[in-house]
Design a protein around this motif. Structure first.
Motif, PDB file in Angstrom:
ATOM      1  N   LEU A 249      -7.769  17.091  17.694  1.00 15.69           N
ATOM      2  CA  LEU A 249      -8.304  16.765  16.202  1.00 15.69           C
ATOM      3  C   LEU A 249      -8.445  17.925  15.251  1.00 15.69           C
ATOM      4  N   ASP A 250      -8.650  19.346  15.678  1.00 16.33           N
ATOM      5  CA  ASP A 250      -8.565  20.242  15.139  1.00 16.33           C
ATOM      6  C   ASP A 250      -7.220  20.719  14.738  1.00 16.33           C
ATOM      7  N   ARG A 251      -6.237  20.475  15.631  1.00 11.30           N
ATOM      8  CA  ARG A 251      -4.825  20.693  15.117  1.00 11.30           C
ATOM      9  C   ARG A 251      -4.036  19.739  14.341  1.00 11.30           C
ATOM     10  N   ALA A 252      -4.837  18.382  14.238  1.00 11.66           N
ATOM     11  CA  ALA A 252      -4.028  17.407  13.572  1.00 11.66           C
ATOM     12  C   ALA A 252      -4.291  17.740  12.086  1.00 11.66           C
ATOM     13  N   PRO A 253      -3.209  17.224  11.299  1.00 12.46           N
ATOM     14  CA  PRO A 253      -3.317  17.316   9.775  1.00 12.46           C
ATOM     15  C   PRO A 253      -4.686  16.571   9.108  1.00 12.46           C
ATOM     16  N   TRP A 254      -5.052  17.074   7.986  1.00 10.23           N
ATOM     17  CA  TRP A 254      -6.060  16.229   7.591  1.00 10.23           C
ATOM     18  C   TRP A 254      -5.610  14.737   7.026  1.00 10.23           C
ATOM     19  N   SER A 255      -6.626  13.806   7.269  1.00 10.62           N
ATOM     20  CA  SER A 255      -6.513  12.589   6.954  1.00 10.62           C
ATOM     21  C   SER A 255      -8.103  11.969   6.483  1.00 10.62           C
ATOM     22  N   ALA A 256      -8.163  10.793   6.311  1.00  8.21           N
ATOM     23  CA  ALA A 256      -9.054  10.255   5.946  1.00  8.21           C
ATOM     24  C   ALA A 256     -10.300  10.177   6.980  1.00  8.21           C
ATOM     25  N   GLN A 257      -9.674   9.772   8.159  1.00 14.57           N
ATOM     26  CA  GLN A 257     -10.552   9.557   9.302  1.00 14.57           C
ATOM     27  C   GLN A 257     -11.097  11.059   9.739  1.00 14.57           C
TER      28      GLN A 257
END
Length: 478
Positions: A147-155
């Motif tokens: 999650l830390d590495r994932a791009p920003w999203s609404a979730q």
């Protein structure tokens, strides 16, 4: 059943652990440590020890005799501890209390290393609660890293926002509770949200809110590494007989991973299967197998992790356990109670407790001090009598005003002036009175004799109070 089949049965459950261990490395502060949570005996003990901090949050709500049971009223310079009221004049008891806790910390460290850091320290406890919230919202360590590495999203924004909001609420509750010990919990509820509290109250609540949020939410183990002075000095407080979480090098080495096709006769490895779970659960990210380190806070979570792995692979528990350096190296372990240092610490602890107990047992509602005039010590009157001058100071430690009557006695007849009127003493204040004592020359057989002053009063509920002080009456040589 063949050895290969048996080995396959114990190897397969730990295959995932090896895959998970690839993500773990020694903490250098360049990335967030996402410690794995495993159930176990030491985890339960850790939560029980941490629950002591509930007193910090709930203590201000405890009432005693119509007021907050423990209240450090700094503006009024009064410190209420249940039925006792301590004033700045009794500051020596606070010094003894601080000495007691300092030596208690030294004793605990000498016996079992940094157990305070691992089980009671507010930084450790708050960080543990913050990371528990993080795991509840974001998932296990591997999921959190993704999650830390994932791009920003609404979730991601929703999850992160909720997490930081809860962190800030805990920080606010921390600041609120801290101020309540000094301001009073019910006045704080009344004044804080109506804007009637002073700026100091709002400043301290904000300071603790931000401080808790930053220290426990962001810095975490870096506080233990770089900001806490205790981490620097605890090394000199340990010796070879101190019990600390330790890796049994003789039993565990050479370490090696389990192989499905390995035969027991040809397997040269020790009991350590190099699964790295002891590192995975460590809140500071150290490897206990490298020996005692500055980052070890003695939380014993690595013991729970190792024991669970030993159970899975069918080997005895205790590869990592509480043990002294002598025991780990196979030498005779010296009993801790034979250590001169431990006995010295315990003696200081005992003296501190005795001093604090004596102080509380001798607390009175009023206190009388007598100051003899030094220049001159005495005055010879025109009729030949000798007069001494005294300044009496009456301290009212009660919560209500008091009217005190002053009397004086001595082994010989005397005349006392200045005590004809009762003395009105406000609560928490010192009220002075000047007194003159005159004794006829024929009653004086030496250069001094004892004299006793007494202050007596009565509270509105009829409870009598009394304080006595001895002084001396001086006269010229006969």
């Amino acid at each position: 059943m063949s050895w290969a089949a048996v080995n396959r049965r114990v190897v397969e459950p730990v295959d995932d652990l090896y895959a998970d261990a690839e993500h773990w490395q020694v903490n250098a502060g360049d990335e967030t440590i996402h410690a794995k949570r495993l159930p176990g005996r030491w985890r339960r003990i850790k939560w029980l020890a941490s629950s002591v901090w509930l007193i910090f949050f709930l203590g201000p709500y405890v009432r005693w005799d119509g007021r907050q049971a423990v209240l450090f009223d700094i503006p009024s310079r009064q410190y209420h501890l249940f039925g006792a009221t301590v004033l700045p004049q009794d500051f020596w008891m606070l010094s003894l209390l601080l000495l007691f806790f300092a030596i208690l910390l030294a004793v605990a460290t000498a016996l079992a290393g940094r157990v305070y850091c691992g089980f009671f320290c507010f930084q450790t406890v708050w960080t543990d609660v913050f990371t528990w919230i993080e795991e509840w919202l974001e998932g296990d360590p591997r999921t959190r890293r993704q999650l830390d590495r994932a791009p920003w999203s609404a979730q991601k924004l929703r999850i992160k926002s909720l997490k930081h909001l809860l962190w800030l609420l805990i920080g606010f509750a921390t600041g609120w509770s801290f101020v309540a010990w000094f301001y009073g919990i019910f006045p704080l509820w009344r004044d804080f949200f109506t804007g009637q509290a002073n700026g100091v109250v709002y400043s301290f609540v904000a300071l603790f809110t931000v401080g808790t949020y930053v220290l426990a939410g962001w810095l975490r183990e870096q506080v233990c590494f770089w900001l806490c002075p205790y981490a620097r000095i605890q090394g000199v407080m340990l010796d070879r007989s101190t019990l600390v979480p330790a890796y049994d090098l003789l039993r565990g080495e050479p370490r090696g991973r389990l192989r499905k096709d390995a035969e027991p006769e040809s397997d040269p490895h020790g009991d350590c299967i190099d699964c790295n779970q002891c590192v995975a659960v460590c809140p500071t990210g150290i490897d206990i197998r490298a020996g005692q380190q500055e980052g070890c806070i003695t939380c014993a979570l690595c013991i729970d992790a190792c024991d669970s792995i030993m159970d899975k692979v069918g080997r005895p528990r205790g590869l990592i356990r509480y043990a002294s350096l002598d025991e780990i190296e196979g030498q005779p372990a010296r009993p801790l109670l034979l250590s001169v240092r431990v006995w010295l610490y315990l003696a200081i602890l005992l003296l501190s407790v005795v001093g604090i107990g004596y102080g509380f047992s001798t607390l009175t509602s009023i206190e009388l001090k007598v100051l003899h005039e030094r220049s001159p010590l005495f005055v010879q009157m025109s009729d030949g009598s000798i007069q001494n001058q005294y300044t009496l100071k009456v301290l009212n430690k009660a919560n209500v005003d008091l009217t005190a009557h002053i009397t004086a006695t001595s082994p010989v007849p005397m005349e006392v002036k200045g005590v004809e009127d009762a003395l009105s003493v406000k609560h928490g204040e010192v009220t002075p009175m000047r007194v003159f004592v005159r004794i006829e020359r024929e009653h004086l057989s030496g250069t001094s004799l004892p004299i006793f002053f007494t202050a007596e009063g009565q509270f509105p509920d009829g409870t009598p109070v009394r304080a006595e002080r001895e002084s001396a009456f001086f006269a010229p040589a006969p």
